[in-house]
Design a protein around this motif. Structure first.
Motif, PDB file in Angstrom:
ATOM      1  N   THR A 180       0.831  -1.203   0.000  1.00 57.61           N
ATOM      2  CA  THR A 180       0.000   0.000   0.000  1.00 57.61           C
ATOM      3  C   THR A 180       0.860   1.244   0.000  1.00 57.61           C
ATOM      4  N   GLN A 181       1.922   1.226   0.793  1.00 59.35           N
ATOM      5  CA  GLN A 181       2.780   2.405   0.867  1.00 59.35           C
ATOM      6  C   GLN A 181       3.442   2.687  -0.474  1.00 59.35           C
ATOM      7  N   ILE A 182       3.829   1.613  -1.172  1.00 58.70           N
ATOM      8  CA  ILE A 182       4.522   1.807  -2.440  1.00 58.70           C
ATOM      9  C   ILE A 182       3.546   2.262  -3.516  1.00 58.70           C
ATOM     10  N   ILE A 183       2.427   1.568  -3.635  1.00 57.00           N
ATOM     11  CA  ILE A 183       1.487   1.908  -4.699  1.00 57.00           C
ATOM     12  C   ILE A 183       0.822   3.251  -4.433  1.00 57.00           C
ATOM     13  N   GLY A 184       0.653   3.618  -3.174  1.00 60.06           N
ATOM     14  CA  GLY A 184       0.195   4.967  -2.875  1.00 60.06           C
ATOM     15  C   GLY A 184      -1.242   5.055  -2.431  1.00 60.06           C
ATOM     16  N   THR A 185      -2.084   4.022  -2.656  1.00 62.57           N
ATOM     17  CA  THR A 185      -3.479   4.096  -2.221  1.00 62.57           C
ATOM     18  C   THR A 185      -4.054   2.701  -2.158  1.00 62.57           C
ATOM     19  N   ALA A 186      -4.932   2.500  -1.161  1.00 66.10           N
ATOM     20  CA  ALA A 186      -5.671   1.240  -1.060  1.00 66.10           C
ATOM     21  C   ALA A 186      -7.116   1.437  -1.448  1.00 66.10           C
ATOM     22  N   ALA A 187      -7.466   2.618  -1.943  1.00 62.59           N
ATOM     23  CA  ALA A 187      -8.863   2.934  -2.234  1.00 62.59           C
ATOM     24  C   ALA A 187      -9.447   2.040  -3.316  1.00 62.59           C
ATOM     25  N   TYR A 188      -8.611   1.415  -4.143  1.00 59.50           N
ATOM     26  CA  TYR A 188      -9.104   0.614  -5.264  1.00 59.50           C
ATOM     27  C   TYR A 188      -8.713  -0.855  -5.110  1.00 59.50           C
ATOM     28  N   PHE A 189      -8.242  -1.236  -3.903  1.00 58.81           N
ATOM     29  CA  PHE A 189      -7.871  -2.621  -3.624  1.00 58.81           C
ATOM     30  C   PHE A 189      -9.084  -3.537  -3.709  1.00 58.81           C
ATOM     31  N   SER A 190      -8.884  -4.742  -4.221  1.00 59.15           N
ATOM     32  CA  SER A 190      -9.898  -5.779  -4.097  1.00 59.15           C
ATOM     33  C   SER A 190      -9.757  -6.425  -2.722  1.00 59.15           C
ATOM     34  N   PRO A 191     -10.816  -7.093  -2.216  1.00 61.45           N
ATOM     35  CA  PRO A 191     -10.696  -7.763  -0.916  1.00 61.45           C
ATOM     36  C   PRO A 191      -9.555  -8.760  -0.878  1.00 61.45           C
ATOM     37  N   GLU A 192      -9.341  -9.504  -1.974  1.00 62.93           N
ATOM     38  CA  GLU A 192      -8.268 -10.498  -1.954  1.00 62.93           C
ATOM     39  C   GLU A 192      -6.889  -9.838  -1.903  1.00 62.93           C
ATOM     40  N   GLN A 193      -6.745  -8.665  -2.514  1.00 55.49           N
ATOM     41  CA  GLN A 193      -5.479  -7.941  -2.380  1.00 55.49           C
ATOM     42  C   GLN A 193      -5.275  -7.476  -0.950  1.00 55.49           C
ATOM     43  N   ALA A 194      -6.342  -6.963  -0.327  1.00 56.64           N
ATOM     44  CA  ALA A 194      -6.225  -6.475   1.045  1.00 56.64           C
ATOM     45  C   ALA A 194      -5.856  -7.595   2.008  1.00 56.64           C
ATOM     46  N   LYS A 195      -6.313  -8.828   1.703  1.00 56.49           N
ATOM     47  CA  LYS A 195      -6.020  -9.963   2.578  1.00 56.49           C
ATOM     48  C   LYS A 195      -4.729 -10.672   2.189  1.00 56.49           C
ATOM     49  N   GLY A 196      -4.061 -10.211   1.144  1.00 59.02           N
ATOM     50  CA  GLY A 196      -2.801 -10.824   0.739  1.00 59.02           C
ATOM     51  C   GLY A 196      -2.972 -12.155   0.053  1.00 59.02           C
ATOM     52  N   GLU A 197      -4.155 -12.420  -0.525  1.00 58.61           N
ATOM     53  CA  GLU A 197      -4.407 -13.686  -1.206  1.00 58.61           C
ATOM     54  C   GLU A 197      -4.013 -13.602  -2.679  1.00 58.61           C
ATOM     55  N   GLN A 198      -4.102 -14.745  -3.350  1.00 54.85           N
ATOM     56  CA  GLN A 198      -3.792 -14.781  -4.778  1.00 54.85           C
ATOM     57  C   GLN A 198      -4.800 -13.928  -5.554  1.00 54.85           C
ATOM     58  N   VAL A 199      -4.336 -13.256  -6.599  1.00 49.99           N
ATOM     59  CA  VAL A 199      -5.214 -12.416  -7.411  1.00 49.99           C
ATOM     60  C   VAL A 199      -5.250 -12.950  -8.841  1.00 49.99           C
ATOM     61  N   ASP A 200      -6.323 -12.603  -9.539  1.00 48.89           N
ATOM     62  CA  ASP A 200      -6.443 -12.960 -10.951  1.00 48.89           C
ATOM     63  C   ASP A 200      -7.165 -11.830 -11.679  1.00 48.89           C
ATOM     64  N   ALA A 201      -7.662 -12.118 -12.875  1.00 48.61           N
ATOM     65  CA  ALA A 201      -8.264 -11.066 -13.697  1.00 48.61           C
ATOM     66  C   ALA A 201      -9.454 -10.405 -13.011  1.00 48.61           C
ATOM     67  N   ARG A 202     -10.158 -11.139 -12.146  1.00 53.41           N
ATOM     68  CA  ARG A 202     -11.334 -10.569 -11.487  1.00 53.41           C
ATOM     69  C   ARG A 202     -10.957  -9.473 -10.490  1.00 53.41           C
ATOM     70  N   THR A 203      -9.693  -9.457 -10.067  1.00 52.44           N
ATOM     71  CA  THR A 203      -9.220  -8.356  -9.218  1.00 52.44           C
ATOM     72  C   THR A 203      -9.294  -7.037  -9.981  1.00 52.44           C
ATOM     73  N   ASP A 204      -8.870  -7.049 -11.242  1.00 53.15           N
ATOM     74  CA  ASP A 204      -8.952  -5.835 -12.061  1.00 53.15           C
ATOM     75  C   ASP A 204     -10.394  -5.389 -12.260  1.00 53.15           C
ATOM     76  N   LEU A 205     -11.322  -6.351 -12.379  1.00 57.79           N
ATOM     77  CA  LEU A 205     -12.728  -5.993 -12.570  1.00 57.79           C
ATOM     78  C   LEU A 205     -13.290  -5.317 -11.321  1.00 57.79           C
ATOM     79  N   TYR A 206     -12.866  -5.779 -10.138  1.00 54.99           N
ATOM     80  CA  TYR A 206     -13.295  -5.117  -8.895  1.00 54.99           C
ATOM     81  C   TYR A 206     -12.817  -3.663  -8.887  1.00 54.99           C
ATOM     82  N   SER A 207     -11.537  -3.458  -9.190  1.00 54.80           N
ATOM     83  CA  SER A 207     -10.984  -2.102  -9.187  1.00 54.80           C
ATOM     84  C   SER A 207     -11.669  -1.223 -10.226  1.00 54.80           C
ATOM     85  N   ALA A 208     -11.995  -1.815 -11.387  1.00 58.71           N
ATOM     86  CA  ALA A 208     -12.723  -1.049 -12.417  1.00 58.71           C
ATOM     87  C   ALA A 208     -14.105  -0.653 -11.907  1.00 58.71           C
TER      88      ALA A 208
END
Length: 573
Positions: A180-208
Motif C-alpha cells: 500500500t505504501q509503495i502503490i500509494g493508495t488502497a482505495a481501489y484494492f480488491s478484498p483479496e489484495q487487502a487480505k494478501g491472497e492470490q489475485v487474478d483477472a477478477r481483481t482488475d474488474l473489482y478495481s474497475a
C-alpha cells in the motif's frame, strides 16, 4: 519548472517533469535514436536498491511491451540507468521505462472536477474494460487499476498505463502495508489484495467497478484515516449504491441513469470473486444493457445487495465500525481490575504444561496415526492440456481459472505455468490460476508501401519487426527510395522479430538509343517509360519521310524518372 537536461542509457533525453506518483516520477522525453517524443517513468531510488525488484520490474516491463492495443499506453523500452542525480548522489542503477507520450487529462483530474456525467462515465469504464479484455487474454493482470493510471485524450479515447508495475511491486513486498505504501493508495484494492491472497483477472474488474463508482458519485466507496482502514472496509463493509450518494444533487434523468447502473457496480464490487463478472466482456455487456435497460426497483436492488454482501449488510457495517473503533481508540480504560498477577502466571504455566503434554502424545502415536489435513497440494500441470489440468485439480478438490498468454516455447493449448506453483498448499475449493499458451505472440505488419525506406524501417521497428534486404527496382512513375512492395503484405499477423524484405524505387529508368527511330515510335517508347518527348526541328539537315530521330538531348543509359528528352529531327530541303 526547470528542465532536467540529461540523457539516459545514451539514448533518451529527459526533459520536463510532467507527473509524480507514490513510487516514480514521469518526465517528458525525446528518443534521440528514432527522433520522437516519449514519456519516461523513472523509479524511486529507494525501490531501485532492491535487486530482486529491479529484476522483476524489468521482466514485467518486457511483458507489457508486447501488448499493442489502442486502449493501452505502449511501452517502448525498459532498462536501468546509473547516471548520478544533481547534487552529487552516488551513481546506482535506477530502473526506467519509456512509454508512448499521450496528450490529455488523467481520469483522476477529471473526477476531481466533480461527478462525471453518466454517458461519459460509461464510455470511460468501457475503455478501461476494453484494455483489460485484451491484457487478460494476453495473460497480464494489471493489479493497480485506478484513475491515476487512466489517461483520456482530447478526442475522448481512454488509455490505460502501468501494466506490470503493480505486480513487480507486490512480488517484492511482504505485507499489505508495504504494498500500500509503495502503490500509494488502497482505495481501489480488491478484498483479496487487502487480505494478501492470490489475485487474478477478477481483481482488475473489482478495481474497475470502484473507478466507475467514483465517476458516478464523485467520491470513493470506502474512506478512512489510513490505507489499512480503507482496505479493511473493502473486506468487511457493504458499499452504498451509487444512486444513494448525494442523490439530491443529480437531475432526475441523470439519477435514473445512475440507478440503472447500481446493479452493475454492486456486482463488480462483490467481495467474493466468483460473484463478480467472470471477465471484462461480461462487464462491458452489462454496462451496455444497463444503459438501454430498465431501472431496478429498490426491492430488486436490496435483494441483489443481500445476495452479494450478506442478508444483514447494515448489521455487518455496524460490526465492522465497532471492531475498527476498538482497534484504534486509545482513550478507553478498564472499569474492572484485572486478576492477580500470580493467577496470570499460574494460568500461563498450566497452558504450557498442557501444550507440552499434547505434543508428547502426538509424537508418541505418530507411527500408527495419520494426522488429517485440510490442505491440498497443487499438482504439476506444466505441459498438460487445459482439460487434463482441470481434471487433476478437481481430484485435489481445487478449481481452475484459465488465462491465455502468448508463449513461443509451449505448444498452443498446453499449460505454461500455474499460480501458485506446483507443490503449494491450498484449502479445499480454492482456485488455481492456470496460464495456457496461445502460441507465439503475433504482430500485424504495418503498411509500408508508398513510404520512404527510412520511414518504412521506423514503422517496422516500432511494430517489433526487422528490416531485411532492400532491393532497388526501376519504376517509371515512382521517385527514388519509395517502397514499391514488401515481402509480407500489410496487416498480416507474424511473430515478433520477423524479417521483412523491401523493394524500393531506384528513381531512374533506362533510356535506349532512339536515333534512327521514327519520331512517332520514339515518342511512344518514351511515354511508356514515364518520360516526356520534346520534338525539336533541325533545318540544317535534309528532311526524311517519315520523320526520323537524328539525335537525343540525353545519351543512352539511366535518367531520372519523369524526365523530358529532346528528340531532334531534320526538316531541311
Amino acid at each position: 519548472m526547470a528542465t532536467i537536461t540529461r540523457v539516459m542509457a545514451g539514448r533518451y533525453r529527459v526533459d520536463d517533469l510532467i507527473g509524480r506518483g507514490g513510487m516514480a516520477h514521469v518526465h517528458r522525453g525525446y528518443d534521440l535514436t528514432l527522433g520522437r517524443e516519449v514519456a519516461i517513468k523513472i523509479l524511486d531510488r529507494d525501490l531501485a536498491r532492491d535487486a530482486a525488484f529491479r529484476t522483476r520490474f524489468r521482466m514485467e516491463a518486457q511483458a507489457a511491451s508486447r501488448m499493442s492495443h489502442p486502449s493501452i499506453v505502449r511501452v517502448f523500452d525498459a532498462g536501468e540507468d546509473s547516471t548520478a542525480e544533481a547534487g552529487g548522489t552516488p551513481a546506482e542503477p535506477v530502473p526506467f521505462i519509456v512509454m508512448e507520450l499521450v496528450p490529455g487529462d488523467l481520469l483522476k483530474d477529471i473526477i476531481a472536477r466533480g461527478p462525471v456525467p453518466t454517458v461519459d462515465a460509461v464510455r470511460y469504464a468501457d475503455g478501461i474494460l476494453e484494455a483489460l479484455e485484451y491484457s487478460h487474454r494476453a495473460g497480464v493482470v494489471h493489479r493497480d487499476i485506478k484513475p491515476g493510471n487512466v489517461k483520456v485524450t482530447p478526442d475522448g479515447t481512454v488509455k490505460v498505463m502501468d501494466f506490470g508495475i503493480a505486480r513487480a511491486v507486490s512480488d517484492s513486498s511482504s505485507t499489505v502495508a508495504e504494498t500500500t505504501q509503495i502503490i500509494g493508495t488502497a482505495a481501489y484494492f480488491s478484498p483479496e489484495q487487502a487480505k494478501g491472497e492470490q489475485v487474478d483477472a477478477r481483481t482488475d474488474l473489482y478495481s474497475a467497478g470502484v473507478v466507475l463508482y467514483e465517476m458516478l458519485t464523485g467520491r470513493q466507496p470506502f474512506r478512512g484515516d489510513s490505507p489499512v482502514a480503507v482496505a479493511y472496509q473493502h473486506v468487511s463493509e457493504t458499499p452504498l449504491p451509487p444512486s444513494e450518494v448525494h442523490d439530491e444533487e443529480h437531475p432526475a434523468a441523470e439519477l435514473a441513469r445512475i440507478r440503472a447502473l447500481d446493479p452493475v457496480v454492486l456486482r463488480a464490487m462483490a467481495k467474493d470473486p466468483f460473484q463478480r463478472f467472470p471477465d471484462a466482456v461480461s462487464f462491458r455487456t452489462a454496462l451496455d444493457d444497463a444503459v438501454t435497460g430498465a431501472v431496478p426497483t429498490k426491492k430488486q436492488l436490496s435483494s441483489l445487495t443481500s445476495e452479494l454482501y450478506g442478508p444483514s449488510p447494515r448489521h455487518a457495517q455496524e460490526t465492522a465500525r465497532t471492531l475498527r473503533q476498538l482497534s484504534t481508540d486509545t482513550t478507553m480504560t478498564r472499569t474492572q481490575s484485572g486478576p492477580p498477577v500470580a493467577w496470570i502466571w499460574a494460568g500461563v504455566a498450566l497452558l504450557v504444561v498442557l501444550m507440552a503434554s499434547v505434543l508428547i502424545w502426538v509424537l508418541a502415536i505418530k507411527p500408527t496415526v495419520d494426522v488429517p489435513t485440510a490442505t491440498r497440494s497443487v499438482p504439476s500441470l506444466s505441459g498438460q492440456t487445459y482439460e487434463t489440468a482441470v481434471a487433476l485439480l478437481a481430484k485435489n478438490d481445487l478449481r481452475a481459472i484459465r488465462i491465455d498468454q502468448a508463449d513461443a516455447t509451449v505448444d498452443k493449448g498446453k499449460v505454461v505455468s500455474t499460480e501458485p506453483e506446483a507443490g503449494a498448499h491450498m484449502d479445499k475449493g480454492q482456485s488455481v490460476t492456470v496460464y495456457v499458451s496461445s502460441g507465439a505472440a503475433e504482430v500485424a505488419v504495418p503498411q509500408v508501401v508508398g513510404l520512404s525506406a527510412t520511414a518504412a524501417k521506423d514503422a517496422l521497428t516500432k511494430a517489433g519487426l526487422q528490416l531485411g534486404s532492400v532491393t532497388q527496382k526501376n519504376d517509371p512513375r515512382t521517385q527514388h527510395d519509395v517502397v514499391l512492395t514488401s515481402s509480407v503484405q500489410a496487416d498480416t499477423k507474424v511473430p515478433p522479430g520477423t524479417v521483412i524484405d523491401l523493394v524500393v524505387a531506384s528513381g531512374v529508368v533506362t533510356l535506349n538509343d532512339l536515333t534512327g527511330w521514327t519520331l512517332d515510335s520514339a515518342t511512344q517508347t518514351l511515354q511508356q517509360q514515364g518520360l516526356t518527348a520534346n520534338p525539336v526541328e533541325n533545318p540544317q539537315c535534309k528532311a526524311t519521310d517519315p520523320k526520323t530521330v537524328a539525335s537525343m538531348s540525353a545519351p543512352p543509359g539511366d535518367v531520372p524518372v519523369l524526365s523530358t528528352i529532346d528528340l531532334t529531327y531534320c526538316t531541311g530541303k
